[in-house]
Design a protein around this motif. Structure first.
Motif, PDB file in Angstrom:
ATOM      1  N   GLU A   5       0.819  -1.207   0.000  1.00 14.58           N
ATOM      2  CA  GLU A   5       0.000   0.000   0.000  1.00 14.58           C
ATOM      3  C   GLU A   5       0.855   1.260   0.000  1.00 14.58           C
ATOM      4  OE1 GLU A   5      -2.710  -0.204   3.238  1.00 14.58           O
ATOM      5  OE2 GLU A   5      -3.375  -2.197   2.679  1.00 14.58           O
ATOM      6  N   TYR A   6       2.042   1.190   0.554  1.00 15.46           N
ATOM      7  CA  TYR A   6       2.905   2.356   0.655  1.00 15.46           C
ATOM      8  C   TYR A   6       3.858   2.482  -0.527  1.00 15.46           C
ATOM      9  CZ  TYR A   6       1.168   2.360   5.390  1.00 15.46           C
ATOM     10  OH  TYR A   6       0.352   2.377   6.482  1.00 15.46           O
ATOM     11  N   ASN A   7       3.857   1.513  -1.414  1.00 16.77           N
ATOM     12  CA  ASN A   7       4.756   1.536  -2.554  1.00 16.77           C
ATOM     13  C   ASN A   7       3.937   1.494  -3.843  1.00 16.77           C
ATOM     14  OD1 ASN A   7       6.786   1.241  -4.395  1.00 16.77           O
ATOM     15  ND2 ASN A   7       7.856  -0.371  -3.284  1.00 16.77           N
ATOM     16  N   PRO A   8       3.596   2.657  -4.392  1.00 15.52           N
ATOM     17  CA  PRO A   8       2.736   2.680  -5.576  1.00 15.52           C
ATOM     18  C   PRO A   8       3.376   2.037  -6.805  1.00 15.52           C
ATOM     19  CG  PRO A   8       3.483   4.887  -5.023  1.00 15.52           C
ATOM     20  CD  PRO A   8       3.934   3.986  -3.925  1.00 15.52           C
ATOM     21  N   ARG A   9       4.696   2.094  -6.906  1.00 14.86           N
ATOM     22  CA  ARG A   9       5.365   1.473  -8.046  1.00 14.86           C
ATOM     23  C   ARG A   9       5.192  -0.042  -7.999  1.00 14.86           C
ATOM     24  NH1 ARG A   9      11.734   2.140  -9.518  1.00 14.86           N
ATOM     25  NH2 ARG A   9      11.660   0.958 -11.457  1.00 14.86           N
ATOM     26  N   ARG A  11       2.792  -1.613  -6.449  1.00 15.25           N
ATOM     27  CA  ARG A  11       1.363  -1.869  -6.656  1.00 15.25           C
ATOM     28  C   ARG A  11       1.024  -1.887  -8.148  1.00 15.25           C
ATOM     29  NH1 ARG A  11      -2.173  -4.384  -3.936  1.00 15.25           N
ATOM     30  NH2 ARG A  11      -2.015  -5.494  -5.841  1.00 15.25           N
ATOM     31  N   ARG A  12       1.584  -0.936  -8.914  1.00 12.68           N
ATOM     32  CA  ARG A  12       1.347  -0.905 -10.363  1.00 12.68           C
ATOM     33  C   ARG A  12       1.921  -2.143 -11.039  1.00 12.68           C
ATOM     34  NH1 ARG A  12       2.748   4.671  -9.939  1.00 12.68           N
ATOM     35  NH2 ARG A  12       4.827   4.134 -10.674  1.00 12.68           N
ATOM     36  N   HIS A  13       3.089  -2.572 -10.591  1.00 13.00           N
ATOM     37  CA  HIS A  13       3.717  -3.762 -11.154  1.00 13.00           C
ATOM     38  C   HIS A  13       2.864  -5.000 -10.869  1.00 13.00           C
ATOM     39  CE1 HIS A  13       6.934  -6.040 -12.909  1.00 13.00           C
ATOM     40  NE2 HIS A  13       7.057  -6.781 -11.844  1.00 13.00           N
ATOM     41  N   ILE A  14       2.347  -5.108  -9.671  1.00 11.95           N
ATOM     42  CA  ILE A  14       1.487  -6.234  -9.310  1.00 11.95           C
ATOM     43  C   ILE A  14       0.202  -6.198 -10.137  1.00 11.95           C
ATOM     44  CG2 ILE A  14       0.035  -7.150  -7.463  1.00 11.95           C
ATOM     45  CD1 ILE A  14       2.325  -6.495  -5.537  1.00 11.95           C
ATOM     46  N   LEU A  64       4.603 -13.044  -9.389  1.00 12.83           N
ATOM     47  CA  LEU A  64       3.542 -12.384  -8.656  1.00 12.83           C
ATOM     48  C   LEU A  64       3.497 -12.865  -7.220  1.00 12.83           C
ATOM     49  CD1 LEU A  64       1.183 -10.423  -8.826  1.00 12.83           C
ATOM     50  CD2 LEU A  64      -0.263 -12.357  -9.472  1.00 12.83           C
ATOM     51  N   LYS A  65       3.665 -14.163  -7.003  1.00  4.67           N
ATOM     52  CA  LYS A  65       3.663 -14.697  -5.639  1.00  4.67           C
ATOM     53  C   LYS A  65       4.795 -14.099  -4.819  1.00  4.67           C
ATOM     54  CE  LYS A  65       1.497 -19.080  -6.745  1.00  4.67           C
ATOM     55  NZ  LYS A  65       1.689 -20.525  -6.903  1.00  4.67           N
TER      56      LYS A  65
END
Length: 69
Positions: A5-9, A11-14, A64-65
């Motif tokens: 949640e604190y790392n938007p980069r 999060r976008r990659h996921i 992803l895992k």
């Protein structure tokens, strides 16, 4: 709260990997239908593509895992 949640980069990659995996899943499903029906003249090429897509699916799922840990 997770670090995602604190790392938007990250999060976008996921999110990108989720979309890619879902697209591969759909392509694998449709290619397997063509192979099972055996009515397409290029069934052997579909089998080769299917193997490649399954390997990519496994590769991206593993990544992803690891990212979601």
């Amino acid at each position: 709260m997770s670090k995602i949640e604190y790392n938007p980069r990250k999060r976008r990659h996921i999110d990108f990997l989720h979309a890619l995996i879902m697209e591969l899943h759909t392509e694998i499903f449709h290619a397997s239908i063509v192979i099972v029906q055996n009515d397409h003249p290029l069934v052997d090429e579909f089998r080769k593509e299917l193997r490649t897509k399954i390997e990519l699916y496994k590769k991206y799922s593993r990544r992803l895992k690891i990212l979601e840990l």
